[in-house]
Design a protein around this motif. Structure first.
Motif, short mmCIF file in Angstrom:
data_model
loop_
_atom_site.label_atom_id
_atom_site.label_comp_id
_atom_site.label_asym_id
_atom_site.label_seq_id
_atom_site.Cartn_x
_atom_site.Cartn_y
_atom_site.Cartn_z
N ALA A 139 -2.89 -6.47 -8.04
CA ALA A 139 -3.20 -6.23 -6.64
C ALA A 139 -4.72 -6.33 -6.50
O ALA A 139 -5.45 -5.92 -7.41
CB ALA A 139 -2.72 -4.86 -6.21
N LYS A 195 -0.10 -7.50 -3.75
CA LYS A 195 -0.63 -6.70 -2.66
C LYS A 195 -2.13 -6.95 -2.58
O LYS A 195 -2.80 -7.07 -3.61
CB LYS A 195 -0.31 -5.23 -2.88
N ASN A 196 -2.65 -7.03 -1.36
CA ASN A 196 -4.05 -7.43 -1.21
C ASN A 196 -4.65 -6.80 0.03
O ASN A 196 -3.96 -6.48 0.99
CB ASN A 196 -4.16 -8.96 -1.16
N TYR A 220 -8.28 -5.82 -4.05
CA TYR A 220 -8.94 -5.17 -2.92
C TYR A 220 -10.41 -5.49 -3.08
O TYR A 220 -10.94 -5.44 -4.20
CB TYR A 220 -8.68 -3.67 -2.97
N HIS A 273 -0.16 1.81 -0.23
CA HIS A 273 0.48 0.50 -0.10
C HIS A 273 0.90 -0.03 -1.47
O HIS A 273 2.02 -0.55 -1.63
CB HIS A 273 -0.48 -0.46 0.58
N CYS A 274 0.04 0.11 -2.46
CA CYS A 274 0.35 -0.35 -3.82
C CYS A 274 1.44 0.49 -4.47
O CYS A 274 2.11 0.04 -5.41
CB CYS A 274 -0.90 -0.36 -4.69
N ASP A 312 -3.64 -2.10 -12.65
CA ASP A 312 -2.79 -2.31 -11.48
C ASP A 312 -3.54 -2.94 -10.32
O ASP A 312 -3.02 -3.80 -9.62
CB ASP A 312 -2.19 -0.97 -11.02
N ILE A 313 -4.78 -2.48 -10.09
CA ILE A 313 -5.58 -2.94 -8.95
C ILE A 313 -6.91 -3.45 -9.46
O ILE A 313 -7.56 -2.80 -10.28
CB ILE A 313 -5.83 -1.80 -7.94
#
Length: 393
Positions: free
Chosen positions: A114, A141-142, A116, A350-351, A90-91
């Motif tokens: 996403a 999302k970032n 980060y 947020h995610c 996911d991230i």
């Protein structure tokens, strides 16, 4: 209610910062508490997979350290491409090489992850802007690490500002850094990685720290309008991790004046070649018409108008005033969690579609912009204006 675990690929966390702050004190700490509690009361669990090139270090973190901290092993791999292609991820988090970061983040975003990452997000502004553009195009999302916003000392400064303690803000002065040993003496090895001192590897004081100063100044005091900087390489040779000498090609000290859009002047001295005689490795003094404050990483001292001494200039007699007196230390009236962990929790929320995350790649590009403006100022020996360009970064 517990949700399905959010899988987080952690790329490049075998270094000091990645291991201690991101892996142990953030991700494993979040796992140990059971996940992140969302605003509706649900709990969002997480499940990391470590990615990198060093099998021994990855195995140690995923097995030994994880076993010690959370009582079980976690996944690890040296196959970056397989992780980027894994629909279950996911991230994607990156704390590896700054120079390789743009290409890795591009791949992750184009594959719907996403993202980060650590700062700087790139060593050049054009590359940073491209990442921000791709994030907007892919709608993933970032975010980027801006950890200093949640340091206890900075939070106390923000509280004072919000309470109107300073009156009219006049100026800000910051001292940052310490002596980084060169490694030439066996009993005093360097305490920072050698790439920090090679510009060809993405090192340099301005690209490293001006990215921090940008978001810190903007959050506390307002956007920067223009910068005048001076930077240099004080130590010409250091010893690398293999014991070999190498020439230093990056700036290890930078001195800057940032004038804000509201007219406030901020002076920031940053150096890896200074010996500390102050309260902390970073101290920020804020002066206002009604009071002043000096914040370190955790503590903050204040002096209001009524308790300000009245010195007179007379070098012919010993100074009768101890200027450390008449300052009051702000008490710790709340619990201060790890700054990296706080931002990790906000990004995970947020995610999970639970809250905004303004510390995006767009925001991070502004930090690269300030660093690039600092370099330009050094080269031109002149002021460089950033007016009306921050949100375009």
């Amino acid at each position: 209610m517990n949700r399905e675990p959010m899988k987080i690929a952690m790329h490049g966390v075998t270094g000091r910062m990645g291991t201690n702050q991101h892996f142990i004190r953030s991700i494993l700490a979040i796992m140990r508490q059971g996940g992140v509690t969302l605003s509706n009361g649900d709990v969002q669990p997480i499940e990391p997979i470590l990615v990198g090139r060093n099998e021994d270090k990855l195995r140690h973190l995923a097995e030994n350290v994880a076993q010690e901290k959370i009582g079980r092993h976690i996944e690890w791999t040296t196959d970056l491409e397989s992780v980027l292609s894994d629909d279950n991820v996911d991230i994607f988090f990156d704390a590896a090489s700054t120079q390789l970061r743009p290409e890795v983040l591009k791949k992750a975003m184009h594959r719907g992850k996403a993202v980060y990452c650590e700062k700087p997000i790139a060593t050049e502004l054009d590359a940073a802007r491209e990442l921000a553009d791709i994030a907007a195009q892919t709608e993933v999302k970032n975010g980027a690490v801006q950890d200093k916003l949640w340091l206890p000392g900075i939070r106390k400064l923000r509280m004072l500002r919000d309470q109107g303690f300073f009156g009219d803000l006049l100026s800000v002065r910051a001292e940052f850094g310490y002596w980084v040993f060169t490694g030439h003496t066996a009993d005093q090895p360097a305490q920072r990685p050698s790439w920090n001192y090679r510009s060809e590897d993405g090192g340099g004081m301005m690209i490293d720290m001006f990215c921090h100063w940008e978001y810190l100044i903007k959050d506390l005091f307002g956007p920067v309008d223009r910068v005048l900087a001076h930077a240099l390489t004080d130590i010409p040779e250091r010893i690398d991790e293999t014991g070999r000498p190498f020439p230093c090609t990056a700036d290890d000290a930078a001195y800057a004046i940032f004038v804000l859009e509201n007219g406030v002047t901020c002076q920031f001295n940053s150096s890896w070649t200074t010996r500390v005689r102050r309260d902390d490795l970073l101290t920020i003094q804020v002066d206002g018409t009604k009071g002043s404050a000096v914040a370190g990483l955790r503590e903050c001292w204040i002096q209001n108008e009524a308790s300000t001494p009245k010195p007179t200039w007379n070098p012919d007699v010993p100074q009768p005033i101890n200027f450390y007196d008449n300052w009051q230390q702000i008490p710790n009236n709340t619990e201060y969690d790890n700054a990296f962990k706080i931002q990790w929790e906000l990004f995970i929320r947020h995610c999970a579609d639970d809250g905004d995350f303004p510390w995006s790649l767009v925001s991070a590009a502004a930090g690269v912009q300030l660093a690039e403006a600092g370099v330009q100022s050094v080269d031109q020996k002149a002021w460089v204006s950033l007016k009306n360009t921050y949100e375009k970064a």
